[in-house]
Motif scaffolding. Sequence first.
Motif, PDB file in Angstrom:
ATOM      1  N   GLY A   1       0.829  -1.192   0.000  1.00 38.98           N
ATOM      2  CA  GLY A   1       0.000   0.000   0.000  1.00 38.98           C
ATOM      3  C   GLY A   1       0.861   1.238   0.000  1.00 38.98           C
ATOM      4  N   ALA A   2       0.191   2.361   0.157  1.00 38.15           N
ATOM      5  CA  ALA A   2       0.863   3.622  -0.074  1.00 38.15           C
ATOM      6  C   ALA A   2       1.814   4.020   1.060  1.00 38.15           C
ATOM      7  CB  ALA A   2      -0.187   4.701  -0.307  1.00 38.15           C
TER       8      ALA A   2
ATOM      9  N   LYS B   1      -0.103   2.551   8.779  1.00 38.63           N
ATOM     10  CA  LYS B   1       0.012   1.133   9.159  1.00 38.63           C
ATOM     11  C   LYS B   1       1.081   0.853  10.219  1.00 38.63           C
ATOM     12  CE  LYS B   1      -2.077  -0.308   4.873  1.00 38.63           C
ATOM     13  NZ  LYS B   1      -2.029  -0.978   3.598  1.00 38.63           N
TER      14      LYS B   1
ATOM     15  N   GLY C   1       4.984  -2.103  -1.902  1.00 39.15           N
ATOM     16  CA  GLY C   1       4.240  -0.876  -2.188  1.00 39.15           C
ATOM     17  C   GLY C   1       5.074   0.356  -1.889  1.00 39.15           C
ATOM     18  N   GLY C   2       4.367   1.494  -1.827  1.00 35.37           N
ATOM     19  CA  GLY C   2       5.054   2.752  -1.557  1.00 35.37           C
ATOM     20  C   GLY C   2       5.755   2.715  -0.206  1.00 35.37           C
TER      21      GLY C   2
ATOM     22  N   LEU D   1       7.352   7.706  -3.767  1.00 36.60           N
ATOM     23  CA  LEU D   1       6.548   8.051  -2.588  1.00 36.60           C
ATOM     24  C   LEU D   1       7.324   7.567  -1.362  1.00 36.60           C
ATOM     25  CD1 LEU D   1       3.773   8.913  -1.417  1.00 36.60           C
ATOM     26  CD2 LEU D   1       3.018   6.577  -1.755  1.00 36.60           C
TER      27      LEU D   1
ATOM     28  N   PHE E   1       3.328   8.751 -13.056  1.00 41.29           N
ATOM     29  CA  PHE E   1       2.395   7.830 -12.396  1.00 41.29           C
ATOM     30  C   PHE E   1       1.193   7.672 -13.314  1.00 41.29           C
ATOM     31  CE2 PHE E   1      -0.860   6.420  -9.482  1.00 41.29           C
ATOM     32  CZ  PHE E   1      -0.187   5.663  -8.537  1.00 41.29           C
TER      33      PHE E   1
ATOM     34  N   MET F   1       9.749   4.396  -7.828  1.00 35.31           N
ATOM     35  CA  MET F   1       9.470   2.955  -7.881  1.00 35.31           C
ATOM     36  C   MET F   1       7.957   2.780  -7.782  1.00 35.31           C
ATOM     37  SD  MET F   1      11.224  -0.178  -5.971  1.00 35.31           S
ATOM     38  CE  MET F   1      10.939   0.131  -4.249  1.00 35.31           C
ATOM     39  N   LEU F   2       7.373   2.145  -8.787  1.00 34.40           N
ATOM     40  CA  LEU F   2       5.916   1.946  -8.778  1.00 34.40           C
ATOM     41  C   LEU F   2       5.536   0.484  -8.568  1.00 34.40           C
ATOM     42  CD1 LEU F   2       4.647   4.444 -11.493  1.00 34.40           C
ATOM     43  CD2 LEU F   2       4.717   4.692  -9.017  1.00 34.40           C
TER      44      LEU F   2
ATOM     45  N   GLY G   1      -2.697  -4.906   1.540  1.00 35.10           N
ATOM     46  CA  GLY G   1      -2.045  -3.857   0.739  1.00 35.10           C
ATOM     47  C   GLY G   1      -1.272  -4.411  -0.448  1.00 35.10           C
ATOM     48  N   PRO G   2      -1.408  -3.745  -1.612  1.00 32.86           N
ATOM     49  CA  PRO G   2      -0.742  -4.221  -2.831  1.00 32.86           C
ATOM     50  C   PRO G   2       0.775  -3.972  -2.819  1.00 32.86           C
ATOM     51  CG  PRO G   2      -1.839  -2.130  -3.233  1.00 32.86           C
ATOM     52  CD  PRO G   2      -2.219  -2.523  -1.840  1.00 32.86           C
TER      53      PRO G   2
ATOM     54  N   GLY H   1       2.469  -3.023  -5.404  1.00 34.45           N
ATOM     55  CA  GLY H   1       2.779  -1.898  -6.286  1.00 34.45           C
ATOM     56  C   GLY H   1       1.520  -1.146  -6.628  1.00 34.45           C
ATOM     57  N   ALA H   2       1.658  -0.175  -7.528  1.00 37.46           N
ATOM     58  CA  ALA H   2       0.505   0.624  -7.947  1.00 37.46           C
ATOM     59  C   ALA H   2      -0.318  -0.218  -8.931  1.00 37.46           C
ATOM     60  CB  ALA H   2       0.979   1.924  -8.584  1.00 37.46           C
ATOM     61  N   PHE H   3      -1.047  -1.182  -8.371  1.00 39.58           N
ATOM     62  CA  PHE H   3      -1.692  -2.223  -9.200  1.00 39.58           C
ATOM     63  C   PHE H   3      -2.785  -1.697 -10.116  1.00 39.58           C
ATOM     64  CE2 PHE H   3      -5.959  -2.871  -7.503  1.00 39.58           C
ATOM     65  CZ  PHE H   3      -5.885  -2.096  -6.364  1.00 39.58           C
ATOM     66  N   GLU H   4      -3.286  -0.488  -9.829  1.00 40.56           N
ATOM     67  CA  GLU H   4      -4.377   0.040 -10.667  1.00 40.56           C
ATOM     68  C   GLU H   4      -3.876   0.455 -12.045  1.00 40.56           C
ATOM     69  OE1 GLU H   4      -3.379   1.411  -7.790  1.00 40.56           O
ATOM     70  OE2 GLU H   4      -5.083   1.860  -6.462  1.00 40.56           O
TER      71      GLU H   4
ATOM     72  N   ASP I   1      -8.163  -1.798  -0.453  1.00 38.04           N
ATOM     73  CA  ASP I   1      -7.512  -1.986  -1.741  1.00 38.04           C
ATOM     74  C   ASP I   1      -7.053  -3.412  -1.982  1.00 38.04           C
ATOM     75  OD1 ASP I   1      -7.513   0.346  -3.305  1.00 38.04           O
ATOM     76  OD2 ASP I   1      -6.268   1.300  -1.773  1.00 38.04           O
TER      77      ASP I   1
HETATM   78  P1  AMP Z   1      -3.406   1.328   0.935  1.00 34.45           P
HETATM   79  O1  AMP Z   1      -4.789   1.923   0.852  1.00 34.45           O
HETATM   80  O2  AMP Z   1      -2.550   1.944   1.990  1.00 34.45           O
HETATM   81  O3  AMP Z   1      -3.438  -0.164   0.999  1.00 34.45           O
HETATM   82  O4  AMP Z   1      -2.678   1.757  -0.415  1.00 34.45           O
HETATM   83  C1  AMP Z   1      -3.073   1.289  -1.658  1.00 34.45           C
HETATM   84  C2  AMP Z   1      -2.530   2.194  -2.693  1.00 34.45           C
HETATM   85  O5  AMP Z   1      -1.115   2.170  -2.663  1.00 34.45           O
HETATM   86  C3  AMP Z   1      -2.917   1.791  -4.081  1.00 34.45           C
HETATM   87  O6  AMP Z   1      -3.758   2.777  -4.616  1.00 34.45           O
HETATM   88  C4  AMP Z   1      -1.599   1.731  -4.848  1.00 34.45           C
HETATM   89  O7  AMP Z   1      -1.645   2.345  -6.106  1.00 34.45           O
HETATM   90  C5  AMP Z   1      -0.670   2.492  -3.947  1.00 34.45           C
HETATM   91  N1  AMP Z   1       0.718   2.068  -4.155  1.00 34.45           N
HETATM   92  C6  AMP Z   1       1.204   0.832  -4.065  1.00 34.45           C
HETATM   93  N2  AMP Z   1       2.520   0.817  -4.371  1.00 34.45           N
HETATM   94  C7  AMP Z   1       2.862   2.076  -4.646  1.00 34.45           C
HETATM   95  C8  AMP Z   1       4.079   2.708  -5.030  1.00 34.45           C
HETATM   96  N3  AMP Z   1       5.202   1.997  -5.151  1.00 34.45           N
HETATM   97  N4  AMP Z   1       4.080   4.029  -5.230  1.00 34.45           N
HETATM   98  C9  AMP Z   1       2.938   4.746  -5.085  1.00 34.45           C
HETATM   99  N5  AMP Z   1       1.751   4.214  -4.720  1.00 34.45           N
HETATM  100  C10 AMP Z   1       1.713   2.908  -4.509  1.00 34.45           C
END
Ligand code: AMP
Length: 400
Positions: free
Chosen positions: A197-198, A203, A221-222, A239, A274, A294-295, A319-320, A322-325, A357
């Motif tokens: 996640g972001a 968290k 993730g971020g 991020l 992005f 890094m995405l 939490g993902p 990466g920026a999976f969307e 997410d």
């Molecule tokens: P969360 O709600 O904290 O689980 O965050 C989910 C969000 O984190 C999603 O919208 C992703 O696009 C974003 N995210 C995941 N990895 C990255 C990244 N490396 N850089 C920026 N945003 C990210």
Amino acid sequence: MPSFKTLDDLNDITGKRVLVRVDLNVPVSDGKVTDATRIERVAPTILELSAKGAKVILLAHFGRPKGGPDAEFSLKIIQSAVEAVLDHRVQFASDCIGAPAAEAIASMENGGILLLENTRFHKGEEKNEPDFVKALAANGDIFVNDAFSAAHRAHASTEGLAHILPAYAGRTMQAELEALEKGLGNPTRPVVAIVGGAKVSTKIDLLKNLVKKVDALVIGGGMANTFLAAQGINVGKSLCEHDLADTAREIMVEAKKSGCDIVLPVDGVVAREFKAGAANETVSVKSIPVDAMMLDVGPDSVAAVNAWIGKANTLVWNGPLGAFEIEPFDKATVSAAKHAAEETKAGKLVSVAGGGDTVSALNHAGVADDFTYVSTAGGAFLEWMEGKPLPGVNVLNKAK
Ligand code: AMP
């Protein structure tokens, strides 16, 4: 054995008034329910009670009204969607207490289903006021809570009622609690957690709790950038919450003390924009260009995550990675999700995932149905991952 009573403990309820707390807080657009998942989740409990001849009286909140009636948040809006999912007539009462509720209940047949108006139209709901709890309890002989997603709140209809009526967990609550028990309560080791996640800032408590409980914690993730930066790695324009470097280091120290392996990315997919399809390259985390972000985590990092999923008997995921969307930055998340799904189907892994997410990410990977349990509970799921007591669950445990 669960430490709470379930519908299996409810015998001979023909004609009994059963107050069932459900989560009907569904998304609505132009007066239409756009996603009926939450209604589908509580349908088994409602239909089971109805089939046993109970008078099923539904209690729920809807949106965030300010403690008084507000047409925008009336549950009347979703009455027909509930009927459609249940394939059963559902009556409606314009207030959850007082004469409108009492009159509607008095005219119910055995097996009937009645939806009471939004509990949050009364200030006493969120304040858990004893007088409001009593007014609600006057409508029922038995209380069934099937709203795990509201269990982190000590409100009248989620907590208060269980103190004064015989209280039971509904089928969805039961499934959720059993899955969570397998995930972190009493898991089969090794346990791996994936947290992505972001941001780290949302968290911190969750990470601090997990390092004490799991054998490996994958950070993606971020938020992984904050951990990398805390170790002196240059993350370019990624991020990153530089002000949380001390927190990240503390979490790593805690992990070491508890024998928890922290798995950080070793490579990443970086881009300058992005957006979907942005030009990108895969680099070691030690050579992220200063103008890039890094995405997604890279292939070597995914291989390490998948190796942990292979080794583990239990996986807890929020939490993902990466920026999976935005494709192609969904690759790591999809790869790990598919691997976890395969291991689960092969009977080698108990996989429990949840949090906003995460559900969309697993749906995006097409594997949500293959996990052992995917919680749609959001806040309550996160508070459980943080190790916090959930008032709505504690009171059910006490009732036993
Ligand atoms: P969360 O709600 O904290 O689980 O965050 C989910 C969000 O984190 C999603 O919208 C992703 O696009 C974003 N995210 C995941 N990895 C990255 C990244 N490396 N850089 C920026 N945003 C990210």
